[in-house]
Design an enzyme around this catalytic site. Sequence first.
Site, PDB file in Angstrom:
ATOM      1  N   ASP A  42       0.865  -1.168   0.000  1.00  0.00           N
ATOM      2  CA  ASP A  42       0.000   0.000   0.000  1.00  0.00           C
ATOM      3  C   ASP A  42       0.910   1.228   0.000  1.00  0.00           C
ATOM      4  O   ASP A  42       2.130   1.126   0.142  1.00  0.00           O
ATOM      5  CB  ASP A  42      -0.965  -0.008   1.199  1.00  0.00           C
ATOM      6  CG  ASP A  42      -2.171   0.889   0.943  1.00  0.00           C
ATOM      7  OD1 ASP A  42      -2.124   1.700  -0.010  1.00  0.00           O
ATOM      8  OD2 ASP A  42      -3.164   0.806   1.679  1.00  0.00           O
TER       9      ASP A  42
HETATM   10  C1  BGC Z   1      -4.948   3.344   0.118  1.00  0.00           C
HETATM   11  C2  BGC Z   1      -5.165   2.313  -0.961  1.00  0.00           C
HETATM   12  C3  BGC Z   1      -5.013   2.933  -2.324  1.00  0.00           C
HETATM   13  C4  BGC Z   1      -3.659   3.603  -2.421  1.00  0.00           C
HETATM   14  C5  BGC Z   1      -3.374   4.230  -3.768  1.00  0.00           C
HETATM   15  C6  BGC Z   1      -3.687   4.160  -0.109  1.00  0.00           C
HETATM   16  O1  BGC Z   1      -3.590   5.246   0.758  1.00  0.00           O
HETATM   17  O2  BGC Z   1      -4.924   2.709   1.372  1.00  0.00           O
HETATM   18  O3  BGC Z   1      -6.416   1.687  -0.796  1.00  0.00           O
HETATM   19  O4  BGC Z   1      -5.180   1.944  -3.317  1.00  0.00           O
HETATM   20  O5  BGC Z   1      -3.575   4.617  -1.432  1.00  0.00           O
HETATM   21  O6  BGC Z   1      -4.100   5.358  -3.980  1.00  0.00           O
END
Ligand code: BGC
Length: 730
Positions: free
Chosen positions: A287
């Site tokens: 993530d």
């Molecule tokens: C979130 C994810 C997301 C990623 C990319 C993160 O902060 O937890 O769910 O896919 O950002 O935007």
Amino acid sequence: MKKLPLLFFTLFILSSTFAQNPVYKDKNAPIEERIDDLISRMTLEEKVMQTNQWTYGKNSNPNNIEDRMREVNPMIGSLLYRATFPQARNQIQKKAIEDSRLGIPIIFGFDVIHGYRTVFPTPLAQSCSWNTALVKESCRISAKEAWLAGCDWTFSPMIDVARNPRWGRVVEGYGEDPYLNSVFCVAAVEGYQGKDLSEKYTIAACLKHYVGYSMSEGGKDYHYTDVSDQTLWETFLPPFEAGVKAGVATLMSGFNDLTGIPASANHYTLTEILKEKWGHDGFVISDWASIRNLTNQGYAKDRKEAGLKAFMAGVEMDMMDNIYVENLPQLIKEGKVPMERIDDAVRRILRIKYRLGLFEQPYVDELTEEERFLLPEYLEVAEQLASESMVLLKNDNQTLPITSNNKSIAFIGPLLSDSVNMMGSWEGMGKAKDVYTIIEGVKAEFGDNATLNFAAGCEFDGSDTTSFAEARKAALASDVVVLLMGEKKGWSGENSSRSSISLPAIQEQLIAEMDKLGKPFVLVLSSGRPLELIRINSLPDAILEMWQPGTMAGPALAGILSGKYNPSGKLTITFPQTVGQIPMHYNARPTAVKGLGYFQDVPKEPMYAFGHGLSYSSFKYGEVKLSTEKISKDEKLTVEIEVTNNSEVDGSETVLWFISDPFASITRPIKELKYFEKKSLKAGEKSIYTFEIDPMRDLIYPNSKGDKILEAGDFYLMVNDQKVKFELVD
Ligand code: BGC
């Protein structure tokens, strides 16, 4: 001797053909051979660059504050692509193909969560439709819009089973049940990826957040998650296993510290379970900065150690942090990361690029916005899904639908002309200007037959009651009052946990004011989570939860209010009476002392239970019939129930089949959803709903190691208000 020059000439031709068209570029060669060939040609730097994702374009997520436009390195593995122009993507891709030594295409990812430009209802809302085919179709459309904007990959679906409505991200998933999350996960993966990823308009899916992320303490986002192995196996892993079986290309490792070993450095979940046990051959992306976060969580002393731990645990791609680029070469030199692991990671990433057909078709079509987005057929699906997602919680005196006997209708509330909040969190590239507002919807639906009185009534929050007078006036001038209340979109989503899940006091106050007027009164709620309704539930005659319906909010809601659409949504997450009752989910374990141990100050039943949802039709359930009362593990048991639409109105009914296993070596939940089916039934029509129980699928449960256990004994089948016994014999 004369033949020698000819031989040399042939060899020369052959070798130059080979050089021009190496195996990795040969579309007729098997993918694994192409990968072998490509890896054998790559330098360490080229390999390491594949394990990185950077961002390109505008970033509106507050967590991702480090966004900066960087000079795109043509060797980069992936870009988080936040632009909507296919031209920009194609130009960057051209750079990768033409300016990098080996011409490896970039994979462009984006959060297409519930639509790209056409915004569908939030995933939580979608699950309340119980319509997997429609959800799959919405994902297919999202994939097509996203592909035509330059994306190859979405970070969706989120299948974190969520049982704490204080956690803001409940809005992004499919509710509290593992089976439902599994079924919708498969629908989403199939919708995004299609049958063949290499075809146009399909994009790779990504299961997230692997795993246990929704269990953050008290629902506070990013906090510690204490998940026993038993709970991991029976609640959180099943949707991921279903997605892997459905052929998902990628997974995202969560932010959460999973019982002491953070999910982004957890060898057990990322390698032993995902890759070794389930055989997933795609790749895992971290993530956003979740590798660096290992230092915040106290699991790595610095970035280098964080990179080492995440990479060796099984995270192949680093979202946004540059940690792998900075540290992998040195870690290899030091012998801490073996070359085989680098090759394995690169192989997995390249495999998905090959499956996407990026080597053959690195560019996307360049069409105009009108050709790509918001096509009439997309809006139709969006409207249908929005209307099927809405849940009629209460409907005393058949207040809904609003018939033509009502010559004047008041519509009151801050959501009336709202377009931003209607889209919900993670609206992709959705634009407020595309949203059909509620005021537009109700004008079109009711405007010809009734006088419509509009008033804002109050803001979402605050203490200003000056507009109450105007609301009272509109209500008094009308035969029926529709009050639209709820949450702003930013009140749920990432980093949007709330200690209270009530409506703000000002909204509750306006609801009480409306009640005093004695008019038939409908409350429409828009939220990203279950709400605490205890102080207001008894006041309105009808309550409709419309969630955050997306682009087609207005027409979908107006259709439900008028009866053009018959509500068919059912809750996939429990509405507790009060926030203090959380966690509250239907599939809890039995308590030690029967009927006791509940909070003394509130009823022990939820306000609205999992599976609750009314219709304008009434459905009569016949008696459940079992094909046999005893089965062995290799046999199947067929259960049937006849359902009659006992009304004058066409409608749809979803039958929910639960199984209860009252005694087992490891205690089981009171009941567990095992199957459901939604069917349309015309007025007066009867239909048989069938569930075939397969012991190896429906009666087994996992132990804390993930071994599947099947035990002979009594089971109960539960459907509607019936409970019948059957036996599994040795
Ligand atoms: C979130 C994810 C997301 C990623 C990319 C993160 O902060 O937890 O769910 O896919 O950002 O935007």
